[in-house]
Design a protein around this motif. Structure first.
Motif, short mmCIF file in Angstrom:
data_model
loop_
_atom_site.label_atom_id
_atom_site.label_comp_id
_atom_site.label_asym_id
_atom_site.label_seq_id
_atom_site.Cartn_x
_atom_site.Cartn_y
_atom_site.Cartn_z
N GLU A 41 0.79 -1.30 0.03
CA GLU A 41 0.10 0.00 0.16
C GLU A 41 0.89 1.29 0.13
O GLU A 41 0.60 2.29 -0.70
CB GLU A 41 -0.73 0.01 1.39
CG GLU A 41 -1.97 1.14 1.32
CD GLU A 41 -2.95 0.87 2.48
OE1 GLU A 41 -3.12 2.09 3.12
OE2 GLU A 41 -3.38 -0.11 2.94
N ILE A 42 1.87 1.05 0.86
CA ILE A 42 2.92 2.44 0.95
C ILE A 42 3.58 2.46 -0.58
O ILE A 42 3.68 3.72 -1.09
CB ILE A 42 4.07 2.10 2.15
CG1 ILE A 42 3.42 2.39 3.40
CG2 ILE A 42 5.20 3.15 1.74
CD1 ILE A 42 4.05 1.86 4.34
N TYR A 43 3.99 1.58 -1.15
CA TYR A 43 4.55 1.49 -2.51
C TYR A 43 3.64 2.11 -3.56
O TYR A 43 4.04 2.98 -4.32
CB TYR A 43 5.05 0.26 -2.81
CG TYR A 43 5.82 0.25 -4.08
CD1 TYR A 43 7.11 0.80 -4.23
CD2 TYR A 43 5.29 -0.10 -5.35
CE1 TYR A 43 7.98 0.78 -5.44
CE2 TYR A 43 5.82 -0.28 -6.78
CZ TYR A 43 7.02 0.21 -6.64
OH TYR A 43 7.78 0.53 -8.00
N LEU A 44 2.35 1.73 -3.38
CA LEU A 44 1.51 2.01 -4.45
C LEU A 44 1.20 3.77 -4.30
O LEU A 44 0.89 4.48 -5.23
CB LEU A 44 0.05 1.17 -4.39
CG LEU A 44 0.05 -0.03 -4.94
CD1 LEU A 44 -1.03 -0.96 -4.53
CD2 LEU A 44 0.80 -0.25 -6.26
N LYS A 45 0.94 4.07 -3.01
CA LYS A 45 0.84 5.45 -2.81
C LYS A 45 2.00 6.39 -3.06
O LYS A 45 1.74 7.32 -3.90
CB LYS A 45 0.46 5.59 -1.33
CG LYS A 45 0.61 7.08 -0.95
CD LYS A 45 -0.66 7.52 0.02
CE LYS A 45 -0.78 8.83 0.56
NZ LYS A 45 -0.53 9.91 -0.47
N LEU A 46 3.33 5.80 -3.03
CA LEU A 46 4.26 6.54 -3.58
C LEU A 46 4.45 6.73 -4.82
O LEU A 46 4.68 7.69 -5.63
CB LEU A 46 5.48 6.05 -2.86
CG LEU A 46 5.88 6.13 -1.27
CD1 LEU A 46 6.91 5.25 -0.75
CD2 LEU A 46 6.16 7.82 -1.36
N SER A 47 3.86 5.55 -5.51
CA SER A 47 3.95 5.45 -7.00
C SER A 47 2.92 6.48 -7.54
O SER A 47 3.22 7.19 -8.69
CB SER A 47 3.50 3.97 -7.57
OG SER A 47 4.55 3.08 -7.22
N ASP A 48 1.54 6.66 -6.94
CA ASP A 48 0.74 7.42 -7.50
C ASP A 48 1.47 8.81 -7.28
O ASP A 48 1.14 9.65 -8.33
CB ASP A 48 -0.54 7.33 -6.43
CG ASP A 48 -1.34 6.04 -6.88
OD1 ASP A 48 -1.23 5.41 -7.87
OD2 ASP A 48 -2.22 5.60 -6.12
N ASP A 49 2.01 9.29 -6.33
CA ASP A 49 2.63 10.32 -5.84
C ASP A 49 3.62 10.70 -6.92
O ASP A 49 3.80 12.02 -7.47
CB ASP A 49 3.38 10.52 -4.57
CG ASP A 49 2.21 10.66 -3.32
OD1 ASP A 49 1.01 10.60 -3.66
OD2 ASP A 49 2.63 10.38 -2.32
N TYR A 50 4.21 9.90 -7.24
CA TYR A 50 5.19 10.07 -8.46
C TYR A 50 4.75 10.43 -9.93
O TYR A 50 4.94 11.22 -10.52
CB TYR A 50 6.50 9.01 -8.63
CG TYR A 50 7.48 9.46 -9.58
CD1 TYR A 50 8.26 10.16 -9.19
CD2 TYR A 50 7.32 8.70 -10.83
CE1 TYR A 50 9.56 10.51 -10.19
CE2 TYR A 50 8.51 9.15 -11.61
CZ TYR A 50 9.45 9.91 -11.26
OH TYR A 50 10.56 10.31 -12.22
N SER A 51 3.48 9.71 -10.07
CA SER A 51 2.46 9.78 -11.27
C SER A 51 1.95 11.26 -11.25
O SER A 51 2.21 12.05 -12.23
CB SER A 51 1.37 8.87 -11.39
OG SER A 51 2.05 7.46 -11.39
#
Length: 163
Positions: A41-51
């Motif tokens: 979940e943390i990784y996906l949130k960070l990925s969304d932030d990078y997007s």
């Protein structure tokens, strides 16, 4: 009555020998699964932030952040570029603090390496490396060391002095 007591004692032994270790194993398994889900979940949130950051880069295409280094920017463009770099460094620090660990398992290492690739890619830009010392002021010391290492490697590959 004595037979009932013997049966209860036998049931108690069975529970102690079989059920209790099984319950402990199930508990440990569930804890690990929950931790893996939290990491994902943390990784996906960070990925969304990078997007979302990359959407900002697209909205500011005049800054040429995905192509060659722009040398003829106006004062306003330089300010926007610095603001975007500040957002990026903040995102990188968050990723470092939430994803990086000294002893990572295979899955954690894969997640971290994707962030390290992003960091390396941005460190290849001379203008990002030049802005980095000011952007790293006050950040986590371990993160600062990591970014300085990546910037030095990128500068060496480019044949320039690190910032």
């Amino acid at each position: 009555m004595n037979e009932f007591k013997d049966w209860m004692e036998l049931a108690s032994f069975i529970i102690t020998i079989v059920a209790l270790p099984f319950a402990i194993a199930v508990f440990i398994f569930e804890q690990r699964r929950e931790r893996a889900n939290e990491e994902e979940e943390i990784y996906l949130k960070l990925s969304d932030d990078y997007s979302r950051f990359m959407e900002l880069v697209l909205q500011n295409s005049d800054l040429k952040l995905r192509s060659s280094v722009a040398t003829d920017l106006t004062e306003e463009q330089l300010d926007r570029r610095l603001a975007l770099y500040s957002i990026l460094v903040s995102l990188f620090e968050r990723a470092y603090l939430l994803v990086y660990e000294d002893d990572m398992d295979r899955k954690q290492l894969r997640m971290w390496r994707s962030w390290e690739d992003f960091m390396r890619e941005w460190c290849e830009r001379a203008d990002f490396r030049a802005a980095l010392p000011g952007l790293l002021h006050g950040e986590d010391p371990d993160f600062v060391n990591e970014m300085q290492k990546l910037a030095a490697e990128a500068a060496q590959q480019a044949g320039t002095k690190p910032a």
